[in-house]
Write an enzyme that holds these catalytic residues in place. Structure first.
Site, PDB file in Angstrom:
ATOM      1  N   LYS A 106       0.798  -1.276   0.032  1.00 46.28           N
ATOM      2  CA  LYS A 106      -0.081   0.115  -0.150  1.00 46.28           C
ATOM      3  C   LYS A 106       0.809   1.317  -0.003  1.00 46.28           C
ATOM      4  O   LYS A 106       0.604   2.507  -0.556  1.00 46.28           O
ATOM      5  CB  LYS A 106      -0.950  -0.114   1.368  1.00 46.28           C
TER       6      LYS A 106
ATOM      7  N   LYS B  61      -5.202 -11.371  -7.054  1.00 44.24           N
ATOM      8  CA  LYS B  61      -6.364 -11.294  -6.414  1.00 44.24           C
ATOM      9  C   LYS B  61      -7.650 -10.544  -6.702  1.00 44.24           C
ATOM     10  O   LYS B  61      -7.210  -9.267  -7.286  1.00 44.24           O
ATOM     11  CB  LYS B  61      -6.006 -10.966  -4.734  1.00 44.24           C
TER      12      LYS B  61
ATOM     13  N   LYS C  72     -11.206  -5.375  -3.873  1.00 49.86           N
ATOM     14  CA  LYS C  72     -12.461  -4.602  -3.904  1.00 49.86           C
ATOM     15  C   LYS C  72     -11.971  -3.351  -4.390  1.00 49.86           C
ATOM     16  O   LYS C  72     -13.003  -2.477  -4.945  1.00 49.86           O
ATOM     17  CB  LYS C  72     -12.609  -4.330  -2.355  1.00 49.86           C
TER      18      LYS C  72
HETATM   19  P1  AMP Z   1     -10.936  -6.867   2.136  1.00 47.21           P
HETATM   20  O1  AMP Z   1     -11.575  -6.850   0.911  1.00 47.21           O
HETATM   21  O2  AMP Z   1      -9.258  -6.834   1.849  1.00 47.21           O
HETATM   22  O3  AMP Z   1     -11.301  -5.973   3.099  1.00 47.21           O
HETATM   23  O4  AMP Z   1     -11.038  -8.416   2.830  1.00 47.21           O
HETATM   24  C1  AMP Z   1     -12.288  -8.739   3.448  1.00 47.21           C
HETATM   25  C2  AMP Z   1     -12.079 -10.216   3.581  1.00 47.21           C
HETATM   26  O5  AMP Z   1     -12.363 -10.926   2.398  1.00 47.21           O
HETATM   27  C3  AMP Z   1     -10.864 -10.803   4.229  1.00 47.21           C
HETATM   28  O6  AMP Z   1     -11.111 -11.851   4.958  1.00 47.21           O
HETATM   29  C4  AMP Z   1     -10.194 -11.089   3.072  1.00 47.21           C
HETATM   30  O7  AMP Z   1      -9.026 -12.009   3.292  1.00 47.21           O
HETATM   31  C5  AMP Z   1     -11.225 -11.706   2.072  1.00 47.21           C
HETATM   32  N1  AMP Z   1     -10.961 -11.515   0.912  1.00 47.21           N
HETATM   33  C6  AMP Z   1     -10.728 -10.203  -0.077  1.00 47.21           C
HETATM   34  N2  AMP Z   1     -10.407 -10.610  -1.329  1.00 47.21           N
HETATM   35  C7  AMP Z   1     -10.594 -11.887  -1.284  1.00 47.21           C
HETATM   36  C8  AMP Z   1     -10.302 -12.613  -2.628  1.00 47.21           C
HETATM   37  N3  AMP Z   1     -10.131 -12.178  -3.863  1.00 47.21           N
HETATM   38  N4  AMP Z   1     -10.511 -13.819  -2.388  1.00 47.21           N
HETATM   39  C9  AMP Z   1     -10.829 -14.522  -1.279  1.00 47.21           C
HETATM   40  N5  AMP Z   1     -10.799 -13.941  -0.055  1.00 47.21           N
HETATM   41  C10 AMP Z   1     -10.758 -12.505  -0.165  1.00 47.21           C
END
Ligand code: AMP
Ligand code: TRP
Length: 327
Positions: free
Chosen positions: A110, A192, A195
């Protein structure tokens, strides 16, 4: 068991979040004592437009409910409504070495991406996450692979604190789902699905309308051969098989058999349809919750009160141990 997890209200809840996080939460809430938070304090590490942050926080909370997280079974709340998060984060930050934080992969990533805003919060973010977890005596923390390093720190901090002041915190365990732990981008299938991806076609939101979902899957990047099999050298197809399996409940092997001899075009349409069909009832409920703001706010307030009661209990213990005078 006490289970804790959270999700930041940035971008949108993607099918990656759904498969990697929310879907597991739904199973866990049936048998355990769960807390799930919209981690809006975490979102501040990147610049936010206040009105957008407010709206997105409400929208995420409504999406939690629409997915089936149940305020009767779990404590659902917004992080900033429970002041103990910041309170514990400060105390823990005084027990965290800068070196430990500078080593974090997400911090390095980041910082590279936001060179003009490498704020202190970006560095101390894992301490706030440790506070989230330790405040509630969490045994198990369901997260995707990318959060494993942060969880290690939460464990180290719990152990360090307990050694220094006597038994205070439960040492949490990560819970990382085997299949679908990493859903990848539809446009760049070795990365990955994130979001915050700027490419609209790379991610699918759980509230994308059906036609948008279909369009994004139609455009999904695959490869030049034509076999629908799960294999390391076929990241695009493997990702689509994982998504299909997660949304239909059939195994990846069954899915491979189902699409044997079919072309990529048909396969992509079938994946899109499976996702759109599975999300239709979620989207219907989401719209119902959003149209009743008073009810949404009532559920949010009730969750925060429950979380606050638990957190205050931990803070009383912590303050006593570290030598703060009684209030
Ligand atoms: P975040 O989007 O980084 O706030 O992640 C929220 C939750 O979703 C966390 O537990 C992440 O590890 C999971 N997560 C986010 N993106 C993915 C992805 N592409 N595949 C699987 N899990 C994800
Ligand atoms: N940092 C997590 C993420 O980006 C979200 C999060 C915040 C979290 N607090 C948490 C996850 C506590 C698990 C436990 O995915």
């Amino acid at each position: 068991m006490r289970i804790y997890s959270g999700i930041q209200p940035t971008g949108c809840i993607t099918i990656g979040n759904y498969i990697g996080a929310v879907k597991n939460w739904l199973e866990l809430q049936e048998e355990n004592d769960c807390l799930f938070a919209v981690a809006n304090q975490h979102a501040l590490t990147v610049r936010q437009v206040p009105q957008e942050l407010r709206e997105r926080t409400l929208s995420f909370f409504a999406q939690f409910l629409a997915c089936g997280l149940d305020p009767e079974k779990s404590i659902l709340y917004v992080q900033s409504n429970v002041p103990e998060h910041s309170e514990l984060a400060w105390i823990l930050s005084c027990h965290t070495y800068i070196g430990e934080l500078e080593r974090m992969t997400q911090f390095k990533d980041k910082s590279r991406k936001n060179e003009d805003n490498i704020n202190a919060g970006l560095l101390t973010y894992p301490v706030l996450m440790a506070a989230d977890i330790l405040l509630f005596g969490s045994d198990l923390v369901p997260v995707g692979k990318d959060q494993k390093q942060h969880l290690e720190l939460a464990r180290d901090l719990a152990i360090r604190f307990n050694n220094r002041y006597g038994d205070t915190f439960v040492v949490p365990e990560p819970y990382i789902p085997k299949q679908g732990a990493k859903i990848t981008s539809l446009q760049n299938p070795t990365e990955k699905m994130s979001k915050s991806d700027k490419d609209q076609n790379a991610t699918v939101s759980i509230i994308d309308p059906p036609d948008v979902i279909m369009r994004k899957f139609k455009r999904a990047v695959t490869d030049s051969d034509n076999r629908i099999v799960f294999a390391e050298e076929k990241p695009g197809i493997s990702n689509l098989l994982t998504i299909y399996s997660a949304f239909t409940g059939v195994t990846v092997e069954e899915a491979e058999a189902r699409f044997q001899g079919k072309g990529y075009g048909d396969f992509k349409l079938a994946v899109g349809e499976a996702v759109a069909d599975a999300l239709a009832p979620v989207q219907k409920k989401y719209n119902e919750y959003l149209s009743d703001k008073a009810e949404l706010e009532r559920i949010m307030k009730e969750g925060a009160e429950k979380a606050h009661r638990l957190a205050a209990r931990t803070m009383r213990k912590v303050k006593k141990k570290i030598g703060f005078v009684q209030d």
